[in-house]
Design a protein around this motif. Sequence first.
Motif, PDB file in Angstrom:
ATOM      1  N   ASP A  14       0.828  -1.204   0.000  1.00 42.36           N
ATOM      2  CA  ASP A  14       0.000   0.000   0.000  1.00 42.36           C
ATOM      3  C   ASP A  14       0.862   1.254   0.000  1.00 42.36           C
ATOM      4  O   ASP A  14       0.623   2.186  -0.772  1.00 42.36           O
ATOM      5  N   VAL A  15       1.888   1.282   0.835  1.00 42.62           N
ATOM      6  CA  VAL A  15       2.781   2.446   0.889  1.00 42.62           C
ATOM      7  C   VAL A  15       3.546   2.593  -0.424  1.00 42.62           C
ATOM      8  O   VAL A  15       3.629   3.700  -0.985  1.00 42.62           O
ATOM      9  N   GLY A  17       2.670   1.462  -3.358  1.00 38.99           N
ATOM     10  CA  GLY A  17       1.699   1.835  -4.378  1.00 38.99           C
ATOM     11  C   GLY A  17       1.328   3.305  -4.314  1.00 38.99           C
ATOM     12  O   GLY A  17       1.198   3.962  -5.355  1.00 38.99           O
ATOM     13  N   CYS A  18       1.168   3.825  -3.103  1.00 38.87           N
ATOM     14  CA  CYS A  18       0.866   5.255  -2.957  1.00 38.87           C
ATOM     15  C   CYS A  18       2.020   6.120  -3.464  1.00 38.87           C
ATOM     16  O   CYS A  18       1.796   7.113  -4.169  1.00 38.87           O
ATOM     17  N   ILE A  19       3.230   5.744  -3.121  1.00 38.75           N
ATOM     18  CA  ILE A  19       4.400   6.504  -3.591  1.00 38.75           C
ATOM     19  C   ILE A  19       4.489   6.441  -5.113  1.00 38.75           C
ATOM     20  O   ILE A  19       4.709   7.461  -5.782  1.00 38.75           O
ATOM     21  N   ALA A  21       2.069   5.926  -7.248  1.00 35.34           N
ATOM     22  CA  ALA A  21       0.967   6.686  -7.839  1.00 35.34           C
ATOM     23  C   ALA A  21       1.243   8.188  -7.795  1.00 35.34           C
ATOM     24  O   ALA A  21       0.994   8.903  -8.774  1.00 35.34           O
ATOM     25  N   VAL A  22       1.768   8.666  -6.683  1.00 37.85           N
ATOM     26  CA  VAL A  22       2.078  10.090  -6.571  1.00 37.85           C
ATOM     27  C   VAL A  22       3.175  10.484  -7.559  1.00 37.85           C
ATOM     28  O   VAL A  22       3.075  11.509  -8.243  1.00 37.85           O
ATOM     29  N   VAL A  61       2.317   0.906 -11.194  1.00 40.12           N
ATOM     30  CA  VAL A  61       1.219   1.186 -10.257  1.00 40.12           C
ATOM     31  C   VAL A  61       0.162   0.081 -10.342  1.00 40.12           C
ATOM     32  O   VAL A  61      -0.308  -0.417  -9.312  1.00 40.12           O
ATOM     33  N   VAL A  65      -0.786  -2.425  -7.214  1.00 43.18           N
ATOM     34  CA  VAL A  65      -2.163  -2.499  -6.716  1.00 43.18           C
ATOM     35  C   VAL A  65      -2.719  -3.907  -6.907  1.00 43.18           C
ATOM     36  O   VAL A  65      -3.420  -4.430  -6.036  1.00 43.18           O
ATOM     37  N   GLU A  68      -1.262  -6.122  -4.268  1.00 39.64           N
ATOM     38  CA  GLU A  68      -1.941  -5.854  -2.993  1.00 39.64           C
ATOM     39  C   GLU A  68      -3.319  -6.505  -2.971  1.00 39.64           C
ATOM     40  O   GLU A  68      -3.720  -7.094  -1.968  1.00 39.64           O
TER      41      GLU A  68
END
Length: 106
Positions: A14-15, A17-19, A21-22, A61, A65, A68
Motif C-alpha cells: 500500500d505504501v 503503491g501510494c508513492i 501513484a504520486v 502502479v 495495486v 496488494e
Amino acid sequence: MVDNSKAVRKQILDVIGCIAAVVTVLVYLVLCINSTWSFIPEGTFIMNVLQVIRTYAPLIVVAIVGLEFFADKNIAFRILFYIAIAIVVIFMFFPGTWNQFVGLIK
C-alpha cells in the motif's frame, strides 16, 4: 503466535503503491506543463528520465495495486495475475508489438 505477514505485506505494498501513484501523477503533471511552457529542453537527461517514467510508471502502479489485491486471494488467481503481468512486461520489450499497441491507441 499470530501470523500477520499478509497484513504487513499488504501495508508495505500500500505504501509503495501510494508513492508510485504520486510519482506517476507528478511526472504526468510536469510533462503536461512542459508541453505548454517548455522549461525542460528536449533530449536532456531529465526529459529522458521523465519519458521513461511516463512509459513504465502506470504499469508499475497497476502491478503493485494488483499484488496488494491478490495478496489474500486464492493461489490460482495470484498465479494468473503474475503470468498476466509477466506477459505484458515481456511484450513491452518487443518494439514491434509495443509500437503497434501504442499505435492502436493513437
